[in-house]
Scaffold this active site. Structure first.
Site, PDB file in Angstrom:
ATOM      1  N   HIS A  75       0.847  -1.202   0.000  1.00 31.91           N
ATOM      2  CA  HIS A  75       0.000   0.000   0.000  1.00 31.91           C
ATOM      3  C   HIS A  75       0.878   1.245   0.000  1.00 31.91           C
ATOM      4  CE1 HIS A  75      -4.133  -1.651   1.465  1.00 31.91           C
ATOM      5  NE2 HIS A  75      -3.547  -2.462   0.603  1.00 31.91           N
ATOM      6  N   TYR A 204      -9.281   5.590   7.397  1.00 28.77           N
ATOM      7  CA  TYR A 204      -9.459   5.966   8.802  1.00 28.77           C
ATOM      8  C   TYR A 204     -10.531   7.053   8.843  1.00 28.77           C
ATOM      9  CZ  TYR A 204      -5.126   3.475   9.985  1.00 28.77           C
ATOM     10  OH  TYR A 204      -4.168   2.514  10.174  1.00 28.77           O
ATOM     11  N   PRO A 296      -4.359   0.781  18.700  1.00 26.62           N
ATOM     12  CA  PRO A 296      -4.127   0.271  17.336  1.00 26.62           C
ATOM     13  C   PRO A 296      -4.200   1.317  16.223  1.00 26.62           C
ATOM     14  CG  PRO A 296      -6.283  -0.404  18.134  1.00 26.62           C
ATOM     15  CD  PRO A 296      -5.599   0.263  19.285  1.00 26.62           C
ATOM     16  N   LYS A 300       1.011   0.306  15.017  1.00 25.02           N
ATOM     17  CA  LYS A 300       2.437   0.285  15.371  1.00 25.02           C
ATOM     18  C   LYS A 300       2.856  -0.915  16.227  1.00 25.02           C
ATOM     19  CE  LYS A 300       3.687   3.908  13.285  1.00 25.02           C
ATOM     20  NZ  LYS A 300       3.966   3.409  11.963  1.00 25.02           N
ATOM     21  N   TYR A 388       3.583   7.103   9.739  1.00 24.64           N
ATOM     22  CA  TYR A 388       2.797   5.914   9.404  1.00 24.64           C
ATOM     23  C   TYR A 388       3.677   4.819   8.813  1.00 24.64           C
ATOM     24  CZ  TYR A 388      -1.293   3.153   8.320  1.00 24.64           C
ATOM     25  OH  TYR A 388      -2.221   2.134   8.300  1.00 24.64           O
TER      26      TYR A 388
HETATM   27  C1  PHB Z   1      -6.164  -4.163  10.927  1.00 26.41           C
HETATM   28  O1  PHB Z   1      -6.203  -4.463   9.731  1.00 26.41           O
HETATM   29  O2  PHB Z   1      -6.534  -4.960  11.788  1.00 26.41           O
HETATM   30  C2  PHB Z   1      -5.683  -2.814  11.326  1.00 26.41           C
HETATM   31  C3  PHB Z   1      -5.127  -1.989  10.375  1.00 26.41           C
HETATM   32  C4  PHB Z   1      -4.693  -0.721  10.726  1.00 26.41           C
HETATM   33  C5  PHB Z   1      -4.794  -0.306  12.029  1.00 26.41           C
HETATM   34  C6  PHB Z   1      -5.319  -1.148  12.997  1.00 26.41           C
HETATM   35  C7  PHB Z   1      -5.772  -2.398  12.642  1.00 26.41           C
HETATM   36  O3  PHB Z   1      -4.373   0.946  12.355  1.00 26.41           O
END
Ligand code: PHB
Ligand code: APR
Length: 397
Positions: A75, A204, A296, A300, A388
């Protein structure tokens, strides 16, 4: 029977313990892993799956990267949705060509378990009452019960890779440890489904109804999250209620494109920021979730664990090859500089994207204004992108 003597006794067979064991094995260093759960249980835990380059490189170094490269999705950007509109952050363009890879932590763990099994390396599942002793001397020991008998392993070092609830951190002398903690007043309700992701990239979402995240495991498997009150019970969230609430937090394009389906897994996880200082107690070292937890938002957790393991395996290799204790002595400070930066980013991103119960609507408008500023400023976008994809390792030196 597992040996009664080894160079490094590793407690915990999550990603940290397995990766450390594999890297040490590659370097010719004996190690034994003790895990309190079964292998199936370890694989049943669903966690984030966004790998930074440091984690990808370490999987390759450990010789277990083949399936990750084949099935992982590269990505080059993420999307931020707020005020009903989406804005792309071009991770690749803003960081001089860096990307992240979407590959489930479950799959990464499976690859590491398979490599350890194939190499015939010792791992004791369902080891009960693991205890750590004499790590303030040059001859530490680890004791555990298995198959109705008590066993003891003498070792040069103990690696505490036993997660947040593990025995290693709990065994450190209380006067020698400082713990920093923040618990957030909401949880993430996660749902896994065999449906195509709503977007090629992760989205997000900051919405007046709370945070949401559209993530994925493959082109046919999606992972979605909703911010929910900590008092919510998982049984009360039907799949239909989840999809309905997700739609309300998305934009029109998302609502139109979202493919819903039955859940394969659904659970609520609390959010916490937590750091232990230091990460070394004599001849016992903490790595991964045993030493620190991030919320989450930003994914990280696994990447910090990978960095700890990189530094710890390097320090052990240096010690066993040359007798130098330089890497061992620097381990804690070196890890913590990077940990605090990732903790800071995860905390900031969490505060920016979630609606807090104690805040009125004005804070939601502050968040939207900050997001609007960030996505329209190259410096703002770059700040998000650099953090990120993961700050450079030498940034922390
Ligand atoms: C996930 O795919 O579980 C996931 C991805 C990004 C995040 C948290 C969880 O920031
Ligand atoms: N004895 C033996 N094993 C134990 C003990 C104990 N007393 N306590 C815990 N364990 C085991 C757990 O059962 C678990 O399998 O240690 C393992 C720790 O694994 P994780 O919790 O996955 O921690 P870690 O390997 O550091 O992985 C970090 O996991 O939570 C995510 O976001 C985090 O992605 C990051 C990763």
């Amino acid at each position: 029977m597992p040996p009664t003597k080894t160079q490094v006794a590793i407690v915990g067979a999550g990603p940290s313990g397995l990766l450390l064991g594999q890297l040490l094995h590659k370097a010719g260093i004996d190690n034994v892993i003790l895990e309190q759960r079964s292998g199936d249980y370890v694989l049943s835990r669903i966690r984030a799956g966004v790998l930074e380059q440091v984690c990808i490189d370490l999987m390759d170094e450990a010789g277990v990267g083949a399936r990750m490269h084949k099935e992982g999705l590269v990505h080059g950007g993420i999307e931020l949705l707020f005020g009903g509109r989406r804005h792309r952050v071009d991770l690749n363009g803003l960081t001089g060509g860096k990307n992240v890879m979407v590959y489930g932590q479950t799959e990464l763990t499976r690859d590491l378990m398979e490599a350890r099994r194939a190499a015939g390396l010792p791992i004791v599942y369902e080891a009960q009452h693991v205890s750590v002793h004499d790590f303030d001397t040059r001859t530490p020991r680890v004791r555990y019960e298995h198959g109705g008998a008590t066993h003891e392993i003498a070792c040069d070092f103990i690696a505490g890779c036993d997660g947040f609830h593990g025995v290693c951190r709990a065994s450190a002398p209380r006067g020698a440890i400082t713990e920093y903690e923040k618990v957030y007043p909401f949880g993430w309700l996660g749902l896994l489904s065999d449906t195509p992701p709503v977007c090629d990239e992760l989205v997000y979402v900051n919405s007046p109804r709370g945070f949401a995240l559209c993530s994925q495991r493959s082109r046919t498997r999606s992972r979605y999250y909703l911010q929910v009150p900590l008092t919510d019970k998982i049984e009360a969230w039907t799949d239909a209620a989840f999809w309905q609430e997700l739609k309300l937090r998305l934009d029109d394009a998302g609502r139109a494109k979202l493919v819903t389906g039955p859940s394969i897994e659904k659970s609520i996880a609390p959010l916490r920021s937590f750091v232990t200082e230091p990460l070394r107690f004599g001849r016992m070292f903490l790595a991964g979730d045993a030493g620190h937890i991030v919320p989450p938002t930003g994914a990280k957790g696994l990447n910090l664990a990978a960095t700890d393991v990189k530094y710890l395996s390097g320090a052990f290799v240096e010690y066993f090859r040359t007798g130098s204790e330089n890497g061992i002595d620097n381990y804690s400070a070196r890890c913590l500089r990077r940990i605090w930066k990732a903790e800071r980013f995860s905390w900031w991103f969490t505060m920016l994207m979630h609606r807090f119960p104690e805040d009125g609507p004005i804070v939601g408008r502050f968040q939207e204004a900050e997001l609007d500023y960030l996505v329209h400023s190259e410096a703002g976008r770059r700040t998000i992108a650099e953090n990120y994809v993961g700050l450079p390792l030498d940034f922390a030196e």
